[in-house]
Design an enzyme around this catalytic site. Sequence first.
Site, PDB file in Angstrom:
ATOM      1  N   LYS A 116       0.805  -1.221   0.000  1.00 47.42           N
ATOM      2  CA  LYS A 116       0.000   0.000   0.000  1.00 47.42           C
ATOM      3  C   LYS A 116       0.839   1.273   0.000  1.00 47.42           C
ATOM      4  CE  LYS A 116      -4.409  -1.319   0.197  1.00 47.42           C
ATOM      5  NZ  LYS A 116      -5.461  -0.813  -0.710  1.00 47.42           N
ATOM      6  N   SER A 153       1.033  -9.797  -0.683  1.00 45.86           N
ATOM      7  CA  SER A 153       0.616  -8.395  -0.576  1.00 45.86           C
ATOM      8  C   SER A 153       0.911  -7.755   0.772  1.00 45.86           C
ATOM      9  CB  SER A 153      -0.872  -8.260  -0.900  1.00 45.86           C
ATOM     10  OG  SER A 153      -1.649  -9.038  -0.006  1.00 45.86           O
TER      11      SER A 153
END
Length: 415
Positions: free
Chosen positions: A52, A309
Site C-alpha cells: 500500500k 501483498s
Amino acid sequence: MTDFTSAARTATAALRDLFPQTPLQRNDYLSARYGADIWLKREDLSPVRSFKLRGAFNAMRKVRDRLPHQTRFVCASAGNHAQGMAFSCRHFGVKGTIFMPITTPQQKIDKTRAFGGEFVEIVLTGDYFDRTLAAAKAWCETEGAHFLAPFDDEDVIEGQASVAVEMLEQLGRAPDMVLLSVGGGGLASGVTKYMRTEAPGTQFRFVEPAGGASLRAALLAGRPMALDTVDGFVDGAAVARIGDAPFAALSWAFPDQVLMTPEDRICVTMVEMLNVEGVVLEPAGAMPITALQDLGPAIQGKTVVCVISGGNFDFERLPEVKERAQRYTGLKKYMLLRLPQRPGALRDFLMLLGPDDDVARFEYLKKSARNFGSILIGIETKAPENFPRLFARMEEEGFAFRDITQDALLGEYLI
C-alpha cells in the site's frame, strides 16, 4: 512504451527514495510441493509491511507536483493504507489526517502513528467503516484537503504497478503466471496493466476470499456490484465493491480466472508458512499461496510468481487462525454430547478416545432431560481419519451426539 508503462517506471524510480526493491525469492518448499518454479514477491518486507505504501506515495507525489500548495491529505482506513499514507506524509513533510473506525485495534493505531509521527493526526469515528469514510470525505471538503483513495485512483494504480516493474527486472524474464490478491483491485489492476504490455505472454490468476469475491461478481455482471454481505476475516481484501478504475483495467478478465479461497483454508496457509518457512503473513497476503493447490497440473514445470501483498498480522489473532486451520483440515471437531446423568458416564465416554485424541474444550451446558445433560466438547487429534473411528465407537456405546464443527450459527454462539 505506453504512457502507463513509462509512468510506472517513473514511479518505481521515485520509490527508491523510500526503500529498495522488495525481494523476489524462489521458495524451494513450495516449488517442490507443486512441481513448479515458485517465486514470492515479498511486499510484506516493505517498510510498512504491505504494498500500500507504493500507491499512497505515488498519488501524494503526483498531487504535490500538480498542486505544490497542497499540504493537507486525508484518508479513511483501519489498516495498510493508513500506514502507507502516514509514512508518505512524513516523507513529504505534509499534514495527514487519518480517519479510523472506533473499533480499530490499538496495535494498528499505534503503528500508524509511529510511521507518521508529528505529521499525522488520527481521528477515531464510526463503529463501521462506511461511517468512517463518510466522515473523512465530509471533513475533507470542509477543510480543503486532498482525499487519498486506497485503490480507486489512477495515480494509486500507477504506483502499485511498480511491483510489476521490479518483478520483471529481478526475475530477468517473464513468468508463466502471476497470482494476485484482490480487494479493491488497485494492486491487480496496476500489475496486470503493466505486464500485459511488457510481458504479454504471462497468464494471471486473481485470488479473492470466498466471503468477499467482488471482482468475480463484477465480471459476471459486467460492472462493479456491491456484495450483500462480506466476511471481514480477510481484512486486507474484504471489500464489498471493487473500485471503478480498477475494474475498468480488469474488465478483460474472465470469471474463471478468479480463484475463491475459503477463509479457513487461508488460515492453513498462514500456520504452515509460519511453522515451515518462518514467514508471517496477513490473511490477504496468504491468499495467492493458498490458491496454488487449485491450479494443480496447470502450473507443473512453470514459473509462477505469488505476490505476497502484506504481512501486517496481529498475533493476538493467532489462536483464531490456528483454530480455523485445525477445523478446516479435520484435526479438530466440536460436538454437542448427550451425556447420561449417572456415575461413571463421563469416564465411559473418555475411555472411547484414542491415543492421539485430546479434549480441548469441555463445557456442561444444561440438563436437557431428567436423566441426560448437554455437553459442549471439543476434540483435537493428530490425523483426520481418527474422527470416523471415534464416532463409530460412540454410536456403538449408545452416546448421542451432534457434530457442530461446520454449523456457523451454533459455532458463533457456542465456540
